[in-house]
Design a protein around this motif. Structure first.
Motif, PDB file in Angstrom:
ATOM      1  N   SER A  33       0.826  -1.205   0.000  1.00  0.00           N
ATOM      2  CA  SER A  33       0.000   0.000   0.000  1.00  0.00           C
ATOM      3  C   SER A  33       0.865   1.261   0.000  1.00  0.00           C
ATOM      4  CB  SER A  33      -0.916   0.004   1.224  1.00  0.00           C
ATOM      5  OG  SER A  33      -1.614   1.230   1.317  1.00  0.00           O
ATOM      6  N   SER A  34       0.386   2.280  -0.689  1.00  0.00           N
ATOM      7  CA  SER A  34       1.068   3.581  -0.671  1.00  0.00           C
ATOM      8  C   SER A  34       0.699   4.378   0.574  1.00  0.00           C
ATOM      9  CB  SER A  34       0.686   4.389  -1.919  1.00  0.00           C
ATOM     10  OG  SER A  34      -0.716   4.613  -1.958  1.00  0.00           O
ATOM     11  N   GLU A  35      -0.299   3.886   1.311  1.00  0.00           N
ATOM     12  CA  GLU A  35      -0.720   4.548   2.544  1.00  0.00           C
ATOM     13  C   GLU A  35       0.066   3.992   3.724  1.00  0.00           C
ATOM     14  OE1 GLU A  35      -4.908   3.811   2.661  1.00  0.00           O
ATOM     15  OE2 GLU A  35      -5.368   5.674   1.595  1.00  0.00           O
ATOM     16  N   THR A  36       0.369   4.867   4.652  1.00  0.00           N
ATOM     17  CA  THR A  36       1.087   4.466   5.856  1.00  0.00           C
ATOM     18  C   THR A  36       0.132   3.732   6.801  1.00  0.00           C
ATOM     19  OG1 THR A  36       2.617   6.323   5.725  1.00  0.00           O
ATOM     20  CG2 THR A  36       2.319   5.321   7.883  1.00  0.00           C
ATOM     21  N   VAL A  37       0.569   2.569   7.308  1.00  0.00           N
ATOM     22  CA  VAL A  37      -0.217   1.819   8.290  1.00  0.00           C
ATOM     23  C   VAL A  37       0.646   1.637   9.539  1.00  0.00           C
ATOM     24  CG1 VAL A  37      -1.430  -0.324   8.820  1.00  0.00           C
ATOM     25  CG2 VAL A  37      -1.499   0.622   6.490  1.00  0.00           C
ATOM     26  N   SER A  66      12.272  17.672   7.378  1.00  0.00           N
ATOM     27  CA  SER A  66      11.309  18.278   6.458  1.00  0.00           C
ATOM     28  C   SER A  66       9.888  17.976   6.922  1.00  0.00           C
ATOM     29  CB  SER A  66      11.534  17.757   5.033  1.00  0.00           C
ATOM     30  OG  SER A  66      11.347  16.353   4.982  1.00  0.00           O
ATOM     31  N   LEU A  67       8.983  18.878   6.591  1.00  0.00           N
ATOM     32  CA  LEU A  67       7.592  18.747   7.025  1.00  0.00           C
ATOM     33  C   LEU A  67       6.734  18.128   5.927  1.00  0.00           C
ATOM     34  CD1 LEU A  67       7.086  22.199   8.808  1.00  0.00           C
ATOM     35  CD2 LEU A  67       7.800  20.026   9.806  1.00  0.00           C
ATOM     36  N   TYR A  68       5.702  17.441   6.347  1.00  0.00           N
ATOM     37  CA  TYR A  68       4.768  16.861   5.385  1.00  0.00           C
ATOM     38  C   TYR A  68       3.378  16.813   6.016  1.00  0.00           C
ATOM     39  CZ  TYR A  68       5.059  12.467   8.050  1.00  0.00           C
ATOM     40  OH  TYR A  68       5.001  11.526   9.036  1.00  0.00           O
ATOM     41  N   TRP A  69       2.368  16.770   5.151  1.00  0.00           N
ATOM     42  CA  TRP A  69       0.973  16.685   5.590  1.00  0.00           C
ATOM     43  C   TRP A  69       0.463  15.278   5.347  1.00  0.00           C
ATOM     44  CZ3 TRP A  69      -2.039  20.152   8.103  1.00  0.00           C
ATOM     45  CH2 TRP A  69      -1.596  21.484   8.161  1.00  0.00           C
ATOM     46  N   GLU A  70      -0.346  14.773   6.270  1.00  0.00           N
ATOM     47  CA  GLU A  70      -1.005  13.494   6.035  1.00  0.00           C
ATOM     48  C   GLU A  70      -2.416  13.511   6.612  1.00  0.00           C
ATOM     49  OE1 GLU A  70       1.422  10.442   7.628  1.00  0.00           O
ATOM     50  OE2 GLU A  70       1.290  11.115   9.699  1.00  0.00           O
ATOM     51  N   ARG A  71      -3.307  12.850   5.866  1.00  0.00           N
ATOM     52  CA  ARG A  71      -4.690  12.679   6.311  1.00  0.00           C
ATOM     53  C   ARG A  71      -4.792  11.308   6.966  1.00  0.00           C
ATOM     54  NH1 ARG A  71      -7.495  13.264   1.559  1.00  0.00           N
ATOM     55  NH2 ARG A  71      -7.673  15.503   1.915  1.00  0.00           N
ATOM     56  N   GLU A 130      -2.509   8.903   4.813  1.00  0.00           N
ATOM     57  CA  GLU A 130      -2.183   9.184   3.409  1.00  0.00           C
ATOM     58  C   GLU A 130      -1.388  10.484   3.320  1.00  0.00           C
ATOM     59  OE1 GLU A 130      -4.528  10.273  -0.785  1.00  0.00           O
ATOM     60  OE2 GLU A 130      -5.635  10.042   1.106  1.00  0.00           O
ATOM     61  N   ASP A 131      -0.278  10.441   2.609  1.00  0.00           N
ATOM     62  CA  ASP A 131       0.534  11.645   2.409  1.00  0.00           C
ATOM     63  C   ASP A 131      -0.200  12.588   1.463  1.00  0.00           C
ATOM     64  OD1 ASP A 131       2.411  13.602   1.792  1.00  0.00           O
ATOM     65  OD2 ASP A 131       4.088  12.211   1.716  1.00  0.00           O
ATOM     66  N   ILE A 132      -0.602  13.756   1.984  1.00  0.00           N
ATOM     67  CA  ILE A 132      -1.353  14.725   1.172  1.00  0.00           C
ATOM     68  C   ILE A 132      -0.576  16.031   1.035  1.00  0.00           C
ATOM     69  CG2 ILE A 132      -3.611  13.765   1.728  1.00  0.00           C
ATOM     70  CD1 ILE A 132      -3.918  16.047   3.788  1.00  0.00           C
TER      71      ILE A 132
END
Length: 732
Positions: free
Chosen positions: A269-273, A343-348, A369-371
C-alpha cells in the motif's frame, strides 16, 4: 470451540480449563500472559481463586514461574502466535503439581489449555478417573478427534472419538476398520504423499509430528485439519499403533490466508499503516511508513508517534483524538508532521481502536495518506484567493480615493501586503534627482520591529550607486543574504544597522523615469522572496505611480483653475458651460453685470434657451446642433437675450464642443455684450438708406456724395467694420 462444547468443558469436574492472552515485548517476544477465563475445576486443581487470577498476569499470580526449568511463557507464546496444538506432561514448581496439558489456539495472541492433575499418577497411583466411562467422556469432550490407527497405507482406524461426525460428517463407525471408507481416502489426493512423508520422517527421528492438510468431508466440502501424533512401539521397538489428535482448523487457515493477503496489501500500500498498543507505542509499521517518514521500522518499534510531531498541529487536536478513540470510535483528521530529515509533510489520517471478542480495546490502527502535494495545491489556491482579494481591495481603495486620505490608505496598504508576504517591513522610497538623494516616504513595521523611516532620509545616491543604477534600468533587486555583500558596500552599510537579513525592491516608473522604489525587509528570519511577491510589488507600484500622477494632474487642474479664475475675474466676457439639454452647468460672475442674473439663478433654470428671443431661437438651436456634431467643433453666433429687468441685450457667443472633456462635460461658451455695437450698426444702416434716397435726388452732385461715402467709411473703420464704399481707383 462451540458454545455447547465450551459449556461442557467449563462445567467439567475433572478437566481444568483456562483461556489466556499473550503479552509481547517491543520486539514481538512473548514475555507474559493474562488469565482471561477459568473454570471451577481450574481453581480446585491449582488452589488459585478466580478473583486472584482473572485479568492478572501470570508473573503476578505466580511470581516464581520464571524459575521453572520449563519455559511456560515461551511455550504458550509459540502456541498463541503460531497457532496449532500442543499436549504434554509437565511439573509446575510454583504449584508443586504434575499436569497433563492440552494447549491450543483458535485466535491470534490467545490460547486455551485443558488439563488434568496427574500428580498422584506420577506418585505411582492411578489418575483419578473412576471408570472407563469417565475416561471416554473426557476424550469425547475434547474439541477435536482422538484417534488410534494402524501404521499402514490406509491409516486404518481402530479407535475414533465421537467428534468424528462433527468434523468429517462420517460416523466414527464408518471409518473404523475402513468399514465404509479408509481415512487415507478422505485426505485430498494432492496432500496424501506429503502427509505420509512427514509422518515417516517424524517416526524415523523418534519424535511426534504436527501437520496440516486437507480432507474431503462426506458432504464433499473440503476443510483444513491439524494433526498431532506419535507412534506407539512394542517391547521389540516395532510400531503397534499411531495415536494422536485431529482438529478442524479451516477457520484458522482462512484467517491466516486473509492475514497473508492483508499483510501483502498493507506492505504494498502507498498509505502508511501503523499499529500501536493501548498506550500509543508503535508495534507495527509498513514500508510506506519508512518511505514517508524516513525512519526504519526498528527505529520506531516501542516508540510513540509523537516523534513525528512538528509542533504545527494544535495540542488540543491530539487531546480530542485520544478522547474519541478511547471511546471506541474512529478519529479522522490531518497532521502536519516532521520526517527524520526535518522536512515537514501533511497526512490525512484515520485512527481506529482494535477490539477483542469482549469489546475491550487492545490496540489502535492508524491509516495515513501523504497529502503534502494536495495541501500545497490548496495553499496555492488559498494564496491566490487572498492575493486576488488584496489586489481588489487595493484597487477599490485607490480608485477615486480622496487626496486628503491617501497617506492613510498607503500606510494601510503597506501593512496589508507586508503581513501577506510575511515580511517585517514594507516601505516606499522616492528619488530626488535634483538633489541626487533618496528618502523613505512611507513605512510599515511588524510589531517588535524598529521603525527606520526617520533615519533613512537624504541618503546620497552615489553612496548606493549600483542599487540606484539597477532601479534606473527597471531591475528588481533581491538580496537573499545581506551579509553576502562586501563589508565596504554602501548598500550593506545602510541595511546592516537596520538588522535586515533579506529584502526585495521594485522600482517605480512614471513617464519613463524612475521616481522611487517599493520594498520588503526580513529582519527576524531569512526569507526566500519569490515571483509572487515580486508581482504583488509591481502591481502595487503601478497603483502608487497612478496615484502620484493623479495628484500631479489634480494639482495641475487646481493651478489651471486658479489661472482661469484670475483671467475670468479680469474679463468683461461671460464664461458659461451648458449641457446638451441647454441647462447651465457653470456660469461666471460677469453674468450679473451684463444680464442682471446671479450664477446660481442661471444654473437653477430648467433651460437657459428659454430667455433667447423667439426670432433668434431657431438659429441658436441650429448652431448648437452643428457644434455638437463633433468634439472640439467651434462656432460664433449673435442673438438677443432677455435681461433680468425685461429688456433685450444683444450677445455674441463663441462656442466649443467639450462634451467629452472630463473637466468640462458640455459646450463651453464665451459671451460678450454687443448691444451698443448693434445699435451703431443699425444707425449706420439707417443713415446709408437715407443717403441712397438722397442720392437719387442729387444727380450731378457726385463730389458731395463722394464726400459722404468717405465719411461713412471712416466711421465704419473706427467701429472695426468692413469698408462699404470704395472708389474706382481703390481709395476713399
Amino acid at each position: 470451540m462451540k458454545k455447547k462444547e465450551e459449556d461442557i468443558i467449563l462445567s467439567s469436574p475433572i478437566i481444568g480449563y483456562a483461556r489466556h492472552k499473550i503479552v509481547l515485548d517491543e520486539g514481538g517476544k512473548a514475555v507474559d500472559y493474562i488469565f482471561v477465563e477459568i473454570n471451577k475445576t481450574f481453581e480446585e486443581f491449582t488452589g488459585l481463586e478466580a478473583s486472584a487470577v482473572l485479568k492478572h498476569k501470570v508473573t503476578e499470580v505466580l511470581p516464581r514461574i520464571g524459575e521453572s526449568e520449563f519455559d511456560w511463557i515461551g511455550f504458550y507464546g509459540e502456541v498463541a502466535l503460531g497457532g496449532g496444538n500442543r499436549d504434554f506432561e509437565q511439573y509446575s514448581r510454583p504449584l508443586d503439581r504434575w499436569y497433563r496439558v492440552f494447549a491450543f489456539s483458535s485466535e491470534y495472541l490467545y490460547f486455551s489449555t485443558i488439563f488434568v492433575d496427574i500428580t498422584e499418577s506420577k506418585s505411582g497411583e492411578k489418575i483419578n478417573i473412576s471408570s472407563k466411562r469417565d475416561y471416554l467422556s473426557l476424550i469425547n469432550n475434547i474439541p477435536g478427534i482422538v484417534y488410534r490407527c494402524k501404521y499402514d497405507e490406509l491409516w486404518t482406524m481402530v479407535f475414533l472419538s465421537s467428534n468424528c461426525y462433527k468434523i468429517f460428517g462420517y460416523e466414527h463407525t464408518e471409518l473404523l476398520s475402513n468399514s465404509l471408507i479408509a481415512y487415507s481416502e478422505i485426505i485430498l489426493e494432492e496432500d496424501r504423499s506429503i502427509v505420509k512423508l512427514k509422518i515417516d520422517q517424524a517416526i524415523s527421528a523418534n519424535r511426534s509430528w504436527e501437520i496440516e492438510y486437507r480432507v474431503r468431508k462426506k458432504s464433499g466440502q473440503i476443510i483444513w485439519v491439524y494433526e498431532k501424533g506419535s507412534a506407539v512401539f512394542d517391547v521389540n521397538g516395532d510400531i503397534i499403533f499411531l495415536d494422536g489428535f485431529i482438529f478442524d482448523v479451516s477457520e484458522k487457515k482462512s484467517y491466516e490466508q486473509e492475514l497473508v493477503l492483508m499483510h501483502a496489501a498493507i506492505n504494498q500500500s502507498s498509505e502508511t499503516v501503523v499499529i500501536t498498543d493501548v498506550d500509543g507505542n508503535i508495534k507495527y509499521a509498513n514500508p510506506a511508513f519508512v518511505k514517508t517518514t524516513g525512519y526504519q521500522v526498528n527505529e520506531v518499534i516501542g516508540k510513540n508517534p509523537r516523534i513525528l510531531k512538528s509542533g504545527e498541529t494544535d495540542v488540543s487536536e491530539y487531546s480530542r483524538l485520544w478522547k474519541i478513540i478511547s471511546r471506541g470510535e474512529t478519529w479522522h483528521g490531518e497532521f502536519h508532521n516532521k520526517r527524520k530529515d526535518g522536512s515537514l509533510y501533511w497526512e490525512r489520517a484515520s485512527i481506529s481502536p482494535i477490539l477483542d471478542i469482549k469489546g475491550n480495546i487492545t490496540d489502535y490502527i492508524a491509516i495515513k495518506e501523504d497529502i503534502t502535494d494536495l495541501k500545497e495545491q490548496e495553499l496555492q489556491i488559498d494564496y491566490q484567493s487572498r492575493l486576488q482579494s488584496i489586489l481588489i481591495n487595493l484597487a477599490s481603495e485607490y480608485i477615486n480615493a480622496p487626496l486628503d486620505k491617501l497617506d492613510e490608505i498607503i500606510n494601510r496598504s503597506l501593512a496589508e501586503i507586508g503581513r501577506f508576504v510575511e515580511s517585517d517591513r514594507s516601505y516606499i522610497f522616492k528619488y530626488d534627482w535634483e538633489k541626487d538623494i533618496c528618502n523613505n516616504t512611507y513605512e510599515w513595521c511588524r510589531e517588535g520591529i524598529e521603525p527606520q523611516i526617520d533615519e533613512l532620509q537624504g541618503i546620497p545616491n552615489e553612496f548606493v550607486k549600483w542599487w540606484v543604477d539597477a532601479h534606473k534600468t527597471g531591475k528588481t533587486l533581491y538580496v537573499e543574504d545581506v551579509f553576502d555583500l562586501s563589508e565596504d558596500d554602501g548598500v550593506r552599510q545602510v541595511l546592516e544597522p537596520q538588522g535586515v537579513k533579506s529584502l526585495m525592491t521594485i522600482p517605480m516608473f512614471s513617464c519613463g523615469e524612475c521616481i522611487g522604489f517599493l520594498g520588503f525587509d526580513s529582519v527576524v528570519h531569512y526569507h526566500d522572496y519569490t515571483e509572487k511577491e515580486e508581482m504583488l510589488l509591481k502591481i502595487f507600484s503601478e497603483m502608487i505611480v497612478n496615484v502620484e500622477n493623479r495628484i500631479m494632474a489634480e494639482e495641475k487642474v487646481v493651478l489651471n483653475e486658479s489661472r482661469f479664475r484670475a483671467l475670468e475675474d479680469n474679463s468683461e466676457s461671460i464664461t458659461q458651460i451648458i449641457g446638451i439639454d441647454g441647462k447651465a452647468l457653470y456660469v461666471s460672475q460677469q453674468i450679473n453685470q451684463i444680464l442682471g442674473y446671479s450664477p446660481e439663478e442661471m444654473i437653477g433654470m430648467e433651460s437657459t434657451l428659454s430667455l433667447i428671443h423667439d426670432d433668434d431661437l431657431p438659429m441658436i438651436k441650429q448652431k448648437l446642433a452643428k457644434i455638437l456634431v463633433s468634439s472640439g467643433r467651434r462656432d460664433k453666433v449673435f442673438y438677443r437675450y432677455m435681461h433680468k429687468d425685461g429688456h433685450w441685450v444683444w450677445l455674441e457667443a463663441t462656442g466649443c464642443n467639450l462634451v467629452d472633456h472630463p473637466l468640462v462635460g458640455g459646450v463651453f461658451l464665451t459671451i460678450r455684450d454687443v448691444t451698443e455695437q448693434k445699435r451703431i450698426e443699425a444707425e449706420i444702416v439707417e443713415t446709408l438708406k437715407e443717403t441712397e434716397t438722397m442720392n437719387k435726388f442729387m444727380v450731378g452732385r457726385e463730389g458731395q456724395i463722394l464726400d459722404l461715402k468717405h465719411e461713412v467709411n471712416l466711421l465704419l473703420k473706427e467701429l472695426g467694420r468692413d469698408v462699404k464704399y470704395k472708389s474706382a481707383e481703390g481709395g476713399f
